[in-house]
Design a protein around this motif. Structure first.
Motif, PDB file in Angstrom:
ATOM      1  N   LYS A 190      -5.179  16.182   6.749  1.00 53.06           N
ATOM      2  CA  LYS A 190      -6.183  16.843   7.582  1.00 53.06           C
ATOM      3  C   LYS A 190      -6.752  18.011   6.801  1.00 53.06           C
ATOM      4  O   LYS A 190      -6.004  18.821   6.253  1.00 53.06           O
ATOM      5  CB  LYS A 190      -5.563  17.330   8.888  1.00 53.06           C
TER       6      LYS A 190
ATOM      7  N   THR B 274       0.829  -1.196   0.000  1.00 54.14           N
ATOM      8  CA  THR B 274       0.000   0.000   0.000  1.00 54.14           C
ATOM      9  C   THR B 274       0.866   1.251   0.000  1.00 54.14           C
ATOM     10  O   THR B 274       2.016   1.221   0.402  1.00 54.14           O
ATOM     11  CB  THR B 274      -0.921   0.056   1.245  1.00 54.14           C
TER      12      THR B 274
ATOM     13  N   TRP C 294      -6.965  14.392  11.694  1.00 52.24           N
ATOM     14  CA  TRP C 294      -6.034  13.683  10.814  1.00 52.24           C
ATOM     15  C   TRP C 294      -6.686  12.391  10.354  1.00 52.24           C
ATOM     16  O   TRP C 294      -7.267  11.656  11.145  1.00 52.24           O
ATOM     17  CB  TRP C 294      -4.731  13.389  11.534  1.00 52.24           C
ATOM     18  N   GLN C 295      -6.577  12.129   9.047  1.00 54.62           N
ATOM     19  CA  GLN C 295      -7.149  10.924   8.458  1.00 54.62           C
ATOM     20  C   GLN C 295      -6.064  10.170   7.707  1.00 54.62           C
ATOM     21  O   GLN C 295      -5.297  10.776   6.966  1.00 54.62           O
ATOM     22  CB  GLN C 295      -8.281  11.297   7.498  1.00 54.62           C
ATOM     23  N   ARG C 296      -6.033   8.888   7.902  1.00 53.56           N
ATOM     24  CA  ARG C 296      -5.050   8.046   7.229  1.00 53.56           C
ATOM     25  C   ARG C 296      -5.611   7.624   5.879  1.00 53.56           C
ATOM     26  O   ARG C 296      -6.719   7.098   5.798  1.00 53.56           O
ATOM     27  CB  ARG C 296      -4.768   6.819   8.085  1.00 53.56           C
ATOM     28  N   VAL C 297      -4.849   7.877   4.839  1.00 54.14           N
ATOM     29  CA  VAL C 297      -5.235   7.480   3.486  1.00 54.14           C
ATOM     30  C   VAL C 297      -4.395   6.264   3.115  1.00 54.14           C
ATOM     31  O   VAL C 297      -3.165   6.293   3.226  1.00 54.14           O
ATOM     32  CB  VAL C 297      -5.001   8.623   2.474  1.00 54.14           C
ATOM     33  N   ILE C 298      -5.055   5.184   2.710  1.00 54.15           N
ATOM     34  CA  ILE C 298      -4.375   3.944   2.328  1.00 54.15           C
ATOM     35  C   ILE C 298      -4.830   3.582   0.925  1.00 54.15           C
ATOM     36  O   ILE C 298      -6.025   3.398   0.678  1.00 54.15           O
ATOM     37  CB  ILE C 298      -4.711   2.799   3.308  1.00 54.15           C
TER      38      ILE C 298
ATOM     39  N   GLN D 193       0.616   4.917   1.764  1.00 52.04           N
ATOM     40  CA  GLN D 193      -0.132   5.510   2.869  1.00 52.04           C
ATOM     41  C   GLN D 193       0.411   6.888   3.233  1.00 52.04           C
ATOM     42  O   GLN D 193       1.609   7.120   3.164  1.00 52.04           O
ATOM     43  CB  GLN D 193      -0.037   4.625   4.112  1.00 52.04           C
ATOM     44  N   PHE D 194      -0.497   7.762   3.638  1.00 53.95           N
ATOM     45  CA  PHE D 194      -0.117   9.059   4.172  1.00 53.95           C
ATOM     46  C   PHE D 194      -1.277   9.586   5.007  1.00 53.95           C
ATOM     47  O   PHE D 194      -2.370   9.038   5.000  1.00 53.95           O
ATOM     48  CB  PHE D 194       0.268  10.055   3.060  1.00 53.95           C
ATOM     49  N   TRP D 195      -1.017  10.632   5.771  1.00 55.58           N
ATOM     50  CA  TRP D 195      -2.025  11.263   6.615  1.00 55.58           C
ATOM     51  C   TRP D 195      -2.371  12.626   6.037  1.00 55.58           C
ATOM     52  O   TRP D 195      -1.515  13.322   5.503  1.00 55.58           O
ATOM     53  CB  TRP D 195      -1.483  11.436   8.034  1.00 55.58           C
TER      54      TRP D 195
END
Length: 92
Positions: A35, A29, A69-73, A31-33
């Motif tokens: 907001k 994957t 903050w939201q984690r995007v995968i 992934q990053f965070w």
């Protein structure tokens, strides 16, 4: 890093960073965070470019404007035709 933007309706903008031939070939994957302090949010997509010039883009990302903050995968398989042995750019 913080980005402040104001986009007129119907326009678009891109932000990117170099990856210096980053090898993430073993990753499953990307992934990053992120907001978003206020909405409405523009349609967000991720594009990756390899050192040979091949590029691929994700489907629109689901990010809410709730100041958390939201984690995007994103599965690496989303990006077809890109050599993950030598990534040169990440573009949002």
């Amino acid at each position: 890093m913080g980005l402040t933007y104001e986009l007129p309706q119907g326009s678009s903008v891109a932000w990117g960073t170099g990856l210096n031939e980053l090898d993430i070939s073993a990753a499953k994957t990307l992934q990053f965070w992120i907001k978003a302090d206020r909405g409405p949010l523009p349609e967000l997509r991720v594009e990756v470019v390899d050192s040979f010039g091949a590029k691929s883009q994700s489907s629109p990302l689901r990010v809410s404007s709730n100041a958390r903050w939201q984690r995007v995968i994103i599965p690496v398989a989303t990006f077809k035709g890109v050599n993950f042995n030598r990534l040169s750019r990440f573009i949002l």
